[in-house]
Motif scaffolding. Structure first.
Motif, PDB file in Angstrom:
ATOM      1  N   ARG A  55       0.605  -1.029  -0.089  1.00 54.08           N
ATOM      2  CA  ARG A  55      -0.294  -0.230  -0.183  1.00 54.08           C
ATOM      3  C   ARG A  55       0.546   0.970   0.133  1.00 54.08           C
ATOM      4  O   ARG A  55       0.767   2.395  -0.582  1.00 54.08           O
ATOM      5  N   MET A  56       1.843   1.476   0.875  1.00 54.03           N
ATOM      6  CA  MET A  56       2.689   2.453   0.868  1.00 54.03           C
ATOM      7  C   MET A  56       3.634   2.766  -0.119  1.00 54.03           C
ATOM      8  O   MET A  56       3.529   3.496  -1.215  1.00 54.03           O
ATOM      9  N   SER A  57       4.003   1.336  -0.978  1.00 56.46           N
ATOM     10  CA  SER A  57       4.417   1.220  -2.486  1.00 56.46           C
ATOM     11  C   SER A  57       3.433   2.075  -3.128  1.00 56.46           C
ATOM     12  O   SER A  57       4.051   2.893  -4.376  1.00 56.46           O
ATOM     13  N   LYS A  58       2.369   2.009  -3.402  1.00 54.37           N
ATOM     14  CA  LYS A  58       1.454   1.949  -3.867  1.00 54.37           C
ATOM     15  C   LYS A  58       0.526   3.384  -4.068  1.00 54.37           C
ATOM     16  O   LYS A  58       1.104   4.278  -5.140  1.00 54.37           O
ATOM     17  N   ALA A  59       0.720   3.861  -2.363  1.00 54.73           N
ATOM     18  CA  ALA A  59       0.506   5.411  -2.576  1.00 54.73           C
ATOM     19  C   ALA A  59       2.194   6.306  -3.155  1.00 54.73           C
ATOM     20  O   ALA A  59       1.637   7.600  -3.667  1.00 54.73           O
ATOM     21  N   ALA A  60       2.876   5.662  -2.872  1.00 53.41           N
ATOM     22  CA  ALA A  60       4.284   6.516  -3.345  1.00 53.41           C
ATOM     23  C   ALA A  60       4.178   6.683  -4.940  1.00 53.41           C
ATOM     24  O   ALA A  60       4.672   8.168  -5.768  1.00 53.41           O
ATOM     25  N   LYS A  61       3.481   5.567  -5.567  1.00 56.27           N
ATOM     26  CA  LYS A  61       4.097   5.575  -7.614  1.00 56.27           C
ATOM     27  C   LYS A  61       2.728   6.604  -7.350  1.00 56.27           C
ATOM     28  O   LYS A  61       2.653   6.813  -8.639  1.00 56.27           O
ATOM     29  N   SER A  62       1.618   6.481  -6.559  1.00 59.97           N
ATOM     30  CA  SER A  62       0.421   7.522  -7.379  1.00 59.97           C
ATOM     31  C   SER A  62       0.709   8.908  -6.876  1.00 59.97           C
ATOM     32  O   SER A  62       0.274  10.066  -7.971  1.00 59.97           O
TER      33      SER A  62
END
Length: 126
Positions: A116-123
């Motif tokens: 989730r943190m990785s996805k948030a950082a990418k978005s």
């Protein structure tokens, strides 16, 4: 694992320290492979419920991590010879229950949180 190999004698702290430092080097390499392990399990057991697949990943991760760490620590603490196999087994079998708990924690709590943190950082970058 060091306790399983050498006990709580005079050499315990120095051998434990070497094993700990070595584990800090080896463990990140093992953890990098966990994503690939999860992809393989998802592909091979695609028809299995997602919880069961995560349990398989957690158990496989525990066996892999504890096998490698027991090997490394046993190599540090025990000379190569007739006592190596029994020393490795002792370290592996005593650390496996904790490894399974850690595998379950990593699979069901930490990995989803990191994803989730990785996805948030990418978005946020987009």
């Amino acid at each position: 694992m060091t306790w399983a190999n050498v006990g709580f004698g005079d050499e315990f702290l120095s051998r434990w320290g070497r094993g700990f430092i070595t584990s800090l080097v080896v463990l990140p390499m093992i953890l990098m492979c966990l994503g690939a392990l999860e992809r393989v399990v998802d592909k091979v057991f695609a028809s299995m419920h997602w919880v069961a697949r995560k349990l398989v990943v957690a158990l496989l991760a525990a066996f892999i991590i504890e096998s490698v760490l027991a090997l490394v620590v046993t190599l540090i603490n025990t000379p190569w010879g007739s006592t190596f196999g029994p020393s490795w087994w002792l370290a592996f079998s005593r650390s496996l229950p904790a490894g399974i708990l850690i595998g379950l924690f990593m699979t069901f709590y930490m990995k989803p949180k990191l994803d989730r943190m990785s996805k948030a950082a990418k978005s946020a970058q987009a």
